[in-house]
Scaffold this motif. Structure first.
Motif, PDB file in Angstrom:
ATOM      1  N   GLU A 229       1.035  -3.388   9.572  1.00  0.00           N
ATOM      2  CA  GLU A 229       1.491  -4.042  10.646  1.00  0.00           C
ATOM      3  C   GLU A 229       2.880  -3.954  10.654  1.00  0.00           C
ATOM      4  O   GLU A 229       3.403  -3.997   9.516  1.00  0.00           O
ATOM      5  N   ILE A 230       3.615  -4.488  11.727  1.00  0.00           N
ATOM      6  CA  ILE A 230       5.032  -4.779  11.894  1.00  0.00           C
ATOM      7  C   ILE A 230       5.084  -5.903  12.563  1.00  0.00           C
ATOM      8  O   ILE A 230       4.497  -6.454  13.383  1.00  0.00           O
ATOM      9  N   ILE A 231       6.001  -6.815  11.945  1.00  0.00           N
ATOM     10  CA  ILE A 231       6.107  -8.161  12.328  1.00  0.00           C
ATOM     11  C   ILE A 231       7.535  -8.375  12.455  1.00  0.00           C
ATOM     12  O   ILE A 231       8.369  -7.763  11.882  1.00  0.00           O
ATOM     13  N   GLU A 232       7.775  -9.492  13.373  1.00  0.00           N
ATOM     14  CA  GLU A 232       8.964  -9.902  13.824  1.00  0.00           C
ATOM     15  C   GLU A 232       9.667 -10.420  12.439  1.00  0.00           C
ATOM     16  O   GLU A 232       9.029 -11.166  11.710  1.00  0.00           O
TER      17      GLU A 232
ATOM     18  N   ILE B 145       8.251  -4.278   8.175  1.00  0.00           N
ATOM     19  CA  ILE B 145       7.103  -3.406   7.979  1.00  0.00           C
ATOM     20  C   ILE B 145       6.188  -3.866   6.924  1.00  0.00           C
ATOM     21  O   ILE B 145       6.433  -3.867   5.688  1.00  0.00           O
ATOM     22  N   ILE B 146       4.921  -4.297   7.238  1.00  0.00           N
ATOM     23  CA  ILE B 146       4.011  -4.758   6.181  1.00  0.00           C
ATOM     24  C   ILE B 146       3.376  -3.368   5.745  1.00  0.00           C
ATOM     25  O   ILE B 146       2.495  -2.932   6.407  1.00  0.00           O
ATOM     26  N   THR B 147       3.421  -3.304   4.357  1.00  0.00           N
ATOM     27  CA  THR B 147       2.967  -1.832   3.775  1.00  0.00           C
ATOM     28  C   THR B 147       1.823  -2.364   2.587  1.00  0.00           C
ATOM     29  O   THR B 147       1.928  -3.355   2.193  1.00  0.00           O
ATOM     30  N   GLU B 148       0.958  -1.335   2.385  1.00  0.00           N
ATOM     31  CA  GLU B 148       0.010  -1.391   1.190  1.00  0.00           C
ATOM     32  C   GLU B 148       0.272  -0.409   0.321  1.00  0.00           C
ATOM     33  O   GLU B 148       0.639   0.742   0.493  1.00  0.00           O
ATOM     34  N   VAL B 149       0.809  -1.091  -1.041  1.00  0.00           N
ATOM     35  CA  VAL B 149       0.908  -0.044  -2.145  1.00  0.00           C
ATOM     36  C   VAL B 149      -0.134  -0.090  -3.088  1.00  0.00           C
ATOM     37  O   VAL B 149      -0.639  -0.902  -3.157  1.00  0.00           O
ATOM     38  N   MET B 150      -0.125   1.069  -3.896  1.00  0.00           N
ATOM     39  CA  MET B 150      -1.214   1.294  -4.651  1.00  0.00           C
ATOM     40  C   MET B 150      -0.587   0.991  -6.205  1.00  0.00           C
ATOM     41  O   MET B 150       0.556   1.369  -6.501  1.00  0.00           O
ATOM     42  N   PHE B 151      -1.162  -0.142  -6.955  1.00  0.00           N
ATOM     43  CA  PHE B 151      -0.843  -0.425  -8.271  1.00  0.00           C
ATOM     44  C   PHE B 151      -2.020  -0.736  -9.335  1.00  0.00           C
ATOM     45  O   PHE B 151      -2.917  -1.413  -9.086  1.00  0.00           O
ATOM     46  N   GLN B 152      -2.112   0.437 -10.316  1.00  0.00           N
ATOM     47  CA  GLN B 152      -3.364   0.156 -11.112  1.00  0.00           C
ATOM     48  C   GLN B 152      -4.662   0.065 -10.189  1.00  0.00           C
ATOM     49  O   GLN B 152      -5.637  -0.884 -10.672  1.00  0.00           O
ATOM     50  N   GLY B 153      -4.995   0.989  -9.352  1.00  0.00           N
ATOM     51  CA  GLY B 153      -6.012   1.060  -8.395  1.00  0.00           C
ATOM     52  C   GLY B 153      -6.237  -0.342  -7.617  1.00  0.00           C
ATOM     53  O   GLY B 153      -7.119  -0.271  -6.867  1.00  0.00           O
TER      54      GLY B 153
ATOM     55  N   ASN C 118      -4.701  -2.631  -4.246  1.00  0.00           N
ATOM     56  CA  ASN C 118      -3.652  -2.419  -3.195  1.00  0.00           C
ATOM     57  C   ASN C 118      -2.816  -3.745  -3.083  1.00  0.00           C
ATOM     58  O   ASN C 118      -3.478  -4.672  -3.175  1.00  0.00           O
ATOM     59  N   LEU C 119      -1.556  -3.709  -3.007  1.00  0.00           N
ATOM     60  CA  LEU C 119      -0.520  -4.923  -2.879  1.00  0.00           C
ATOM     61  C   LEU C 119       0.092  -4.725  -1.636  1.00  0.00           C
ATOM     62  O   LEU C 119       0.202  -3.623  -1.030  1.00  0.00           O
ATOM     63  N   ILE C 120       0.341  -6.019  -1.150  1.00  0.00           N
ATOM     64  CA  ILE C 120       0.913  -6.105   0.306  1.00  0.00           C
ATOM     65  C   ILE C 120       2.363  -6.396   0.078  1.00  0.00           C
ATOM     66  O   ILE C 120       2.685  -7.218  -0.673  1.00  0.00           O
ATOM     67  N   MET C 121       3.268  -5.576   0.399  1.00  0.00           N
ATOM     68  CA  MET C 121       4.590  -5.769   0.417  1.00  0.00           C
ATOM     69  C   MET C 121       5.392  -5.512   1.732  1.00  0.00           C
ATOM     70  O   MET C 121       4.800  -4.538   2.619  1.00  0.00           O
ATOM     71  N   GLY C 122       6.446  -6.244   1.936  1.00  0.00           N
ATOM     72  CA  GLY C 122       7.152  -6.038   3.392  1.00  0.00           C
ATOM     73  C   GLY C 122       8.428  -5.050   2.994  1.00  0.00           C
ATOM     74  O   GLY C 122       9.136  -5.308   2.011  1.00  0.00           O
ATOM     75  N   VAL C 123       8.729  -4.548   4.070  1.00  0.00           N
ATOM     76  CA  VAL C 123       9.985  -3.597   4.219  1.00  0.00           C
ATOM     77  C   VAL C 123      10.702  -4.114   5.324  1.00  0.00           C
ATOM     78  O   VAL C 123      10.360  -4.009   6.621  1.00  0.00           O
TER      79      VAL C 123
ATOM     80  N   SER D 139      15.455  -1.349  12.715  1.00  0.00           N
ATOM     81  CA  SER D 139      14.533  -1.250  13.709  1.00  0.00           C
ATOM     82  C   SER D 139      13.541  -0.157  13.343  1.00  0.00           C
ATOM     83  O   SER D 139      13.626   0.634  12.769  1.00  0.00           O
ATOM     84  N   VAL D 140      12.502  -0.376  14.214  1.00  0.00           N
ATOM     85  CA  VAL D 140      11.207   0.876  14.293  1.00  0.00           C
ATOM     86  C   VAL D 140      11.821   1.914  15.187  1.00  0.00           C
ATOM     87  O   VAL D 140      11.923   1.315  16.378  1.00  0.00           O
ATOM     88  N   SER D 141      11.572   3.084  15.018  1.00  0.00           N
ATOM     89  CA  SER D 141      11.803   4.206  16.048  1.00  0.00           C
ATOM     90  C   SER D 141      10.599   4.624  16.665  1.00  0.00           C
ATOM     91  O   SER D 141      10.445   4.460  17.922  1.00  0.00           O
ATOM     92  N   GLN D 142       9.632   5.281  16.157  1.00  0.00           N
ATOM     93  CA  GLN D 142       8.469   6.200  16.643  1.00  0.00           C
ATOM     94  C   GLN D 142       7.539   6.481  15.436  1.00  0.00           C
ATOM     95  O   GLN D 142       7.809   6.502  14.381  1.00  0.00           O
ATOM     96  N   VAL D 143       6.496   6.836  16.073  1.00  0.00           N
ATOM     97  CA  VAL D 143       5.346   7.463  15.352  1.00  0.00           C
ATOM     98  C   VAL D 143       5.697   8.888  15.450  1.00  0.00           C
ATOM     99  O   VAL D 143       5.606   9.265  16.565  1.00  0.00           O
ATOM    100  N   ILE D 144       5.649   9.672  14.516  1.00  0.00           N
ATOM    101  CA  ILE D 144       5.650  11.396  14.549  1.00  0.00           C
ATOM    102  C   ILE D 144       4.770  12.041  13.735  1.00  0.00           C
ATOM    103  O   ILE D 144       3.982  11.252  12.991  1.00  0.00           O
ATOM    104  N   GLU D 145       4.284  13.144  14.228  1.00  0.00           N
ATOM    105  CA  GLU D 145       3.244  13.956  13.349  1.00  0.00           C
ATOM    106  C   GLU D 145       3.980  15.340  12.742  1.00  0.00           C
ATOM    107  O   GLU D 145       4.664  15.920  13.574  1.00  0.00           O
ATOM    108  N   LEU D 146       3.741  15.221  11.540  1.00  0.00           N
ATOM    109  CA  LEU D 146       4.301  16.363  10.690  1.00  0.00           C
ATOM    110  C   LEU D 146       3.093  16.807  10.058  1.00  0.00           C
ATOM    111  O   LEU D 146       2.301  16.342   9.357  1.00  0.00           O
ATOM    112  N   SER D 147       3.155  18.209  10.143  1.00  0.00           N
ATOM    113  CA  SER D 147       2.304  19.255   9.098  1.00  0.00           C
ATOM    114  C   SER D 147       2.906  19.556   7.893  1.00  0.00           C
ATOM    115  O   SER D 147       4.196  19.337   7.953  1.00  0.00           O
TER     116      SER D 147
END
Length: 191
Positions: free
Chosen positions: A37-40, A88-96, A98-103, A107-115
């Motif tokens: 999620e994204i928080i204020e 930006i609340i993220t989930e990172v993997m550590f030793q199998g 999930n840890l929750i961390m904020g970045v 500002s947040v820009s957009q969601v893009i799709e890339l192949s």
């Protein structure tokens, strides 16, 4: 194609969605599957004896979440806080696990799709970010955004080292405080 599928956008299987955001004037991207999620940006509590790139911790519905200032982590001046700043609340993997961390993001820009074929390899020069932190570069019109490998950027190994060093510092401080003491010598004056 079934009638119920008409009108739905069909994405190629190799397409990945990324959330793009600004930090210190640069555009970065994180795979959307890593974003919870994204928080204020509100109250962030500074924690002593943490690396300078740990801005502090925030309260996310009763959970303590560390907040990382990517600008500082990447060797730039600390991010300023504005009305557009967010975490930006993220989930990172550590030793199998999930840890929750904020970045912290300016500002947040957009969601893009890339192949996969739309992602360029990271050049070995010209970025302030360590190349092992990058998955590649995605085209945004005439510019590029740096696609972060958030598991490596927010490496729990670094956080673990910080935790261990502060724990060993507390242990050594406790050892000094709890060390046996010599009895005080009484000094008498001739008064």
């Amino acid at each position: 194609m079934r009638a119920s599928d008409q009108g739905k956008k069909q994405l190629p299987l190799s397409t990945v969605q990324y959330l793009t955001f600004l930090t210190a004037g640069e555009e970065y991207a994180i795979a959307i599957v890593k974003v919870r999620e994204i928080i204020e940006y509100e109250a962030v509590t500074t924690v002593p004896n943490t690396p300078v790139w740990i801005r502090g911790v925030t309260n996310l519905r009763g959970k303590v979440v560390p907040v990382v200032d990517l600008a500082v982590k990447f060797g730039m001046p600390a991010a300023g806080i504005s009305k557009f700043s967010c975490i930006i609340i993220t989930e990172v993997m550590f030793q199998g696990e999930n840890l929750i961390m904020g970045v912290l993001a300016d500002s947040v820009s957009q969601v893009i799709e890339l192949s996969a074929d739309e992602i360029e390899a990271t050049p070995p020069f010209g970025t302030r970010v360590k190349t092992e932190y990058l998955l590649g570069m995605g085209a945004l019109g005439k510019k590029f955004c740096l696609i972060l490998d958030i598991d490596k950027v927010l490496s729990a190994d670094e956080l673990l080292a910080v935790t261990e060093s502060s724990a060993s510092e507390e242990t050594s401080n406790a050892a000094v405080l709890n060390a046996p003491r010599k009895p005080a010598t009484r000094i008498e004056t001739g008064a």
